[in-house]
Design a protein around this motif. Structure first.
Motif, PDB file in Angstrom:
ATOM      1  N   ASP A   1      21.600  -3.159  -6.967  1.00  0.00           N
ATOM      2  CA  ASP A   1      20.819  -2.153  -6.226  1.00  0.00           C
ATOM      3  C   ASP A   1      21.543  -0.814  -6.213  1.00  0.00           C
ATOM      4  N   LEU A   2      20.749   0.273  -5.923  1.00  0.00           N
ATOM      5  CA  LEU A   2      21.272   1.644  -5.905  1.00  0.00           C
ATOM      6  C   LEU A   2      21.153   2.219  -4.501  1.00  0.00           C
ATOM      7  N   TYR A   3      22.222   2.877  -4.054  1.00  0.00           N
ATOM      8  CA  TYR A   3      22.225   3.561  -2.755  1.00  0.00           C
ATOM      9  C   TYR A   3      22.788   4.954  -2.936  1.00  0.00           C
ATOM     10  N   ALA A   4      22.104   5.932  -2.359  1.00  0.00           N
ATOM     11  CA  ALA A   4      22.564   7.322  -2.412  1.00  0.00           C
ATOM     12  C   ALA A   4      23.463   7.550  -1.215  1.00  0.00           C
ATOM     13  N   SER A   5      24.711   7.245  -1.360  1.00  0.00           N
ATOM     14  CA  SER A   5      25.650   7.395  -0.240  1.00  0.00           C
ATOM     15  C   SER A   5      26.930   8.006  -0.755  1.00  0.00           C
TER      16      SER A   5
ATOM     17  N   MET B   1      11.176   9.967  -3.471  1.00  0.00           N
ATOM     18  CA  MET B   1      12.081   8.821  -3.370  1.00  0.00           C
ATOM     19  C   MET B   1      11.403   7.546  -3.863  1.00  0.00           C
ATOM     20  N   ALA B   2      10.225   7.258  -3.375  1.00  0.00           N
ATOM     21  CA  ALA B   2       9.523   6.041  -3.760  1.00  0.00           C
ATOM     22  C   ALA B   2       9.204   6.038  -5.248  1.00  0.00           C
ATOM     23  N   PHE B   3       8.906   7.263  -5.779  1.00  0.00           N
ATOM     24  CA  PHE B   3       8.656   7.332  -7.214  1.00  0.00           C
ATOM     25  C   PHE B   3       9.883   6.867  -7.992  1.00  0.00           C
ATOM     26  N   ASN B   4      11.069   7.378  -7.612  1.00  0.00           N
ATOM     27  CA  ASN B   4      12.300   6.999  -8.320  1.00  0.00           C
ATOM     28  C   ASN B   4      12.602   5.510  -8.157  1.00  0.00           C
ATOM     29  N   THR B   5      12.372   5.016  -6.963  1.00  0.00           N
ATOM     30  CA  THR B   5      12.625   3.583  -6.733  1.00  0.00           C
ATOM     31  C   THR B   5      11.715   2.734  -7.607  1.00  0.00           C
ATOM     32  N   GLY B   6      10.436   3.058  -7.632  1.00  0.00           N
ATOM     33  CA  GLY B   6       9.498   2.292  -8.459  1.00  0.00           C
ATOM     34  C   GLY B   6       9.806   2.445  -9.933  1.00  0.00           C
TER      35      GLY B   6
ATOM     36  N   ARG C   1      11.929   0.240 -15.050  1.00  0.00           N
ATOM     37  CA  ARG C   1      12.932   0.186 -16.130  1.00  0.00           C
ATOM     38  C   ARG C   1      13.642  -1.174 -16.140  1.00  0.00           C
ATOM     39  N   ALA C   2      14.032  -1.632 -14.964  1.00  0.00           N
ATOM     40  CA  ALA C   2      14.738  -2.916 -14.877  1.00  0.00           C
ATOM     41  C   ALA C   2      13.846  -4.067 -15.341  1.00  0.00           C
ATOM     42  N   ALA C   3      12.590  -4.035 -14.895  1.00  0.00           N
ATOM     43  CA  ALA C   3      11.671  -5.090 -15.307  1.00  0.00           C
ATOM     44  C   ALA C   3      11.418  -5.035 -16.807  1.00  0.00           C
ATOM     45  N   SER C   4      11.392  -3.817 -17.350  1.00  0.00           N
ATOM     46  CA  SER C   4      11.188  -3.676 -18.790  1.00  0.00           C
ATOM     47  C   SER C   4      12.358  -4.267 -19.569  1.00  0.00           C
ATOM     48  N   VAL C   5      13.586  -3.983 -19.081  1.00  0.00           N
ATOM     49  CA  VAL C   5      14.761  -4.570 -19.738  1.00  0.00           C
ATOM     50  C   VAL C   5      14.727  -6.094 -19.635  1.00  0.00           C
ATOM     51  N   ASP C   6      14.335  -6.598 -18.473  1.00  0.00           N
ATOM     52  CA  ASP C   6      14.245  -8.046 -18.286  1.00  0.00           C
ATOM     53  C   ASP C   6      13.248  -8.643 -19.277  1.00  0.00           C
TER      54      ASP C   6
ATOM     55  N   GLY D   1      16.718   2.189  -5.360  1.00  0.00           N
ATOM     56  CA  GLY D   1      16.120   1.425  -6.458  1.00  0.00           C
ATOM     57  C   GLY D   1      17.099   0.414  -7.028  1.00  0.00           C
ATOM     58  N   VAL D   2      16.945   0.149  -8.326  1.00  0.00           N
ATOM     59  CA  VAL D   2      17.720  -0.899  -8.998  1.00  0.00           C
ATOM     60  C   VAL D   2      18.189  -0.373 -10.355  1.00  0.00           C
TER      61      VAL D   2
END
Length: 631
Positions: free
Chosen positions: A41-45, A1-6, A11-16, A58-59
């Motif tokens: 933000d992303l939520y698995a729900s 989970m933490a891997f995917n979040t990071g 990816r988001a920071a790279s796009v920024d 993640g984001v």
């Protein structure tokens, strides 16, 4: 989970970083609009799986949104560089594909089309040959050929004629000669048009022509003179020679009863007798030999109008007579009529009625003393040759009793030749008591139609341009397009006659010679004007702008252009500075709206975010490694 979040954070920071770097890279790109990244933000729900404290996944980058805020406008030295101040986009045709741009760096291609740096053609409203905007959209094209000449068909003359000017033209009546015998014992009165009282004249029954002229000369506005002419018929050179030889020549001449001493010793011919009379002490007498149908006759004239008595005897030829003089009268314009107090058929009254009017200082365009005002302007024939039209204004006596109206004569001259028939009769301009024009030759529109002008060259020969119409009576105002003759209209409707100095307030004529393109100007409403070497300018077209209900919905396609999308909606196209569309600033470009300081700060933030998300992955890896190392 933490891997995917990071990883999502990376990816988001790279796009920024990419967006920020793109903004920085285009900080000097004309018409560029900066972008910013919008995150979510992303939520698995799912429908039933959401807990009270769900953990985010993640984001993600929701959108890269462009900012269409106004950029700074800077000036350039290119007349076709255009900037939009306000809302709207330039419309460009990329081989049929329509694009929209705020970058107004335009020029002209080899075919005269207005294009951008990528050879996309600017769209706008085209104009016809006379510079009238048609309202039809198309590719804007600059016509680089010479501007064809236009003949003058209309001239508007707005002048002020000085009401304080004096009447220069003197009109007089030449009355006579009237025999003094027809005036003796008569009583008559001079009547005046200005309303002043009559002047009565009574001629003594025994008055000589001189005395009658003196009585008439006392009347105001009248000058009179008298002459007496005696013609001796029957006396010949042969008679004089024979009488001189015989020593019995008799010739007696009396003036008002006084005998004139004459030396007849050398008189052998009529010429000798005339010389003897001319050499006498009387300066008012003169004699000459005149021819009457082949027969010489002696004519004696007394310039003051005294009665002449002559008596002669020569070789059997005799003659005796008393000759009375004639009266000549000159009356100026104020003398309206002459009325006899004795009889209605008085010879002097009849002579007055029959006398012609003579102008003593008739209008002469080369004599400034014969007109009050003059002004010149240039007009053009069908070949574009220039000619000088001069308008002359001569103040006339006020019509009627002179109350409430004033009158001027108008003469027209082109290249030294009087036109519009003013060589025979001038036009008459009538003004009211307020100095406003009432009419010109009865026309309340104050127009003169010139139908007799033949354009000529410097040698005075026709120059090949269109000449007068075949039927001058068919010419109407305004001259229909296209004109087919040299006829043109002069309009004096706004000419006034105030108590102020003569002045030319405006002179506008619609002709011009040929001209070459010398420059271009663009107005705030996007109209492209061509300037020519003949001083003319003509609208070549008008830049069209497009606006969208949802500008953010436009899709960028490179080259600082956008295309329409379903989200943007259809374009709203119109002329600049109308509706919600902005105005055009010529010789200017809109700079990029990138705030470089803010972008550098964003760059630091994006770098920090990237490093932090990398730290998340590093920490998660350390935790995972710890678990793997458990034994």
């Amino acid at each position: 989970m933490a891997f995917n979040t990071g990883l999502s954070g990376l990816r988001a920071a790279s796009v920024d970083l990419d967006v920020t770097g793109n903004n920085i890279a285009n900080a000097s790109t004309v018409g560029f609009k900066s972008s910013r990244v919008q995150f979510g933000d992303l939520y698995a729900s799912g429908f039933l799986s959401a807990g009270t404290n769900p953990i985010g996944d993640g984001v993600r980058v929701q959108d890269v949104q462009q900012s269409f805020g106004q950029g700074n406008i800077s000036f350039t030295d290119n007349g076709l560089d255009l900037a939009i101040s306000g809302d709207g986009f330039f419309i460009l045709s990329n081989n049929g594909e329509i694009r929209y741009s705020r970058a107004g760096q335009f020029g002209i291609d080899k075919d005269g089309y207005v294009v951008n740096n990528q050879s996309m053609r600017v769209q706008g409203y085209t104009a016809d040959d006379d510079g009238n905007l048609s309202g039809i959209r198309g590719d804007l094209q600059i016509e680089t050929s010479n501007l064809a000449p236009r003949r003058t068909t209309s001239l508007v003359s707005e002048l002020n004629l000085d009401s304080r000017e004096e009447v220069l033209e003197q009109r007089v009546r030449d009355i006579g000669p009237v025999s003094v015998a027809d005036l003796q014992g008569e009583t008559f009165s001079f009547q005046y048009s200005d309303g002043t009282g009559d002047y009565s004249v009574t001629i003594d029954p025994a008055a000589s022509a001189r005395e009658a002229a003196a009585a008439i000369d006392d009347a105001p506005g009248v000058s009179a003179s008298a002459t007496t002419t005696a013609t001796l018929s029957g006396l010949t050179d042969a008679d004089l020679q024979a009488a001189q030889t015989a020593g019995n020549l008799v010739f007696e001449l009396s003036i008002d009863g006084a005998v004139l001493p004459l030396d007849l010793s050398g008189v052998n011919t009529l010429e000798d007798l005339a010389d003897a009379i001319n050499n006498s002490s009387e300066t008012a007498i003169s004699a000459s030999v005149v021819d009457n149908a082949g027969t010489p006759e002696l004519r004696i004239i007394h310039s003051r109008g005294e009665d002449l008595y002559y008596n002669y005897s020569a070789n059997g030829s005799t003659g005796t007579a008393t000759v009375q003089g004639d009266v000549n009268v000159t009356a100026d314009r104020e003398v309206a009529s002459v009325a006899s107090a004795v009889a209605t058929d008085n010879d002097f009254e009849l002579a007055f009625d029959a006398s012609p009017i003579r102008i003593t200082n008739e209008f002469n365009p080369i004599d400034q003393r014969t007109y009050n005002h003059a002004t010149s302007t240039t007009i053009y024939d069908s070949l574009g040759n220039s000619h000088e039209l001069t308008q002359f204004f001569v103040k006339d006596p006020s019509p009627g009793d002179g109350v409430g109206q004033s009158q001027w004569s108008i003469y027209l001259q082109i290249d030294g030749e009087l036109v519009a028939g003013t060589d025979l009769q001038p036009y008459t301009a009538l003004f009211d008591q307020d100095g406003e024009l009432l009419s010109v030759n009865g026309d309340p529109n104050g127009e003169i139609i010139v139908t007799d002008w033949i354009p000529k060259d410097a040698n005075g020969d026709p120059n090949g341009a269109d000449g007068p119409p075949a039927d001058p009576t068919s010419v109407v105002s305004p001259i229909p397009e296209p004109p087919t003759s040299s006829a043109f209209v002069i309009n004096f409707a706004d000419t006034t006659q105030y108590g102020a100095s003569f002045g030319v307030n405006d002179q506008q004529q619609n002709g011009y010679t040929t001209g070459r393109l010398s420059g271009l100007d663009v107005s705030d409403d996007g109209i492209i004007f061509a300037r020519y070497t003949n001083g003319q300018s003509k609208a070549l077209g008008q830049v069209a702008l497009a606006a969208f209900n949802n500008t953010d919905g436009l899709a960028p396609v490179g080259d600082t252009t956008w295309v329409e999308t379903f989200e943007s909606g259809q374009p709203i196209i119109g002329a600049p500075d109308t509706g919600t569309l902005g105005s055009i600033k010529a010789s200017s470009v809109e700079e990029s709206n990138v705030d470089l300081s803010a972008e550098l700060v964003n760059l630091i933030i994006a770098q920090r975010n990237y490093q932090a998300n990398a730290k998340t992955i590093e920490t998660s890896d350390a935790v995972t490694q710890t678990i793997i190392n458990l034994r």
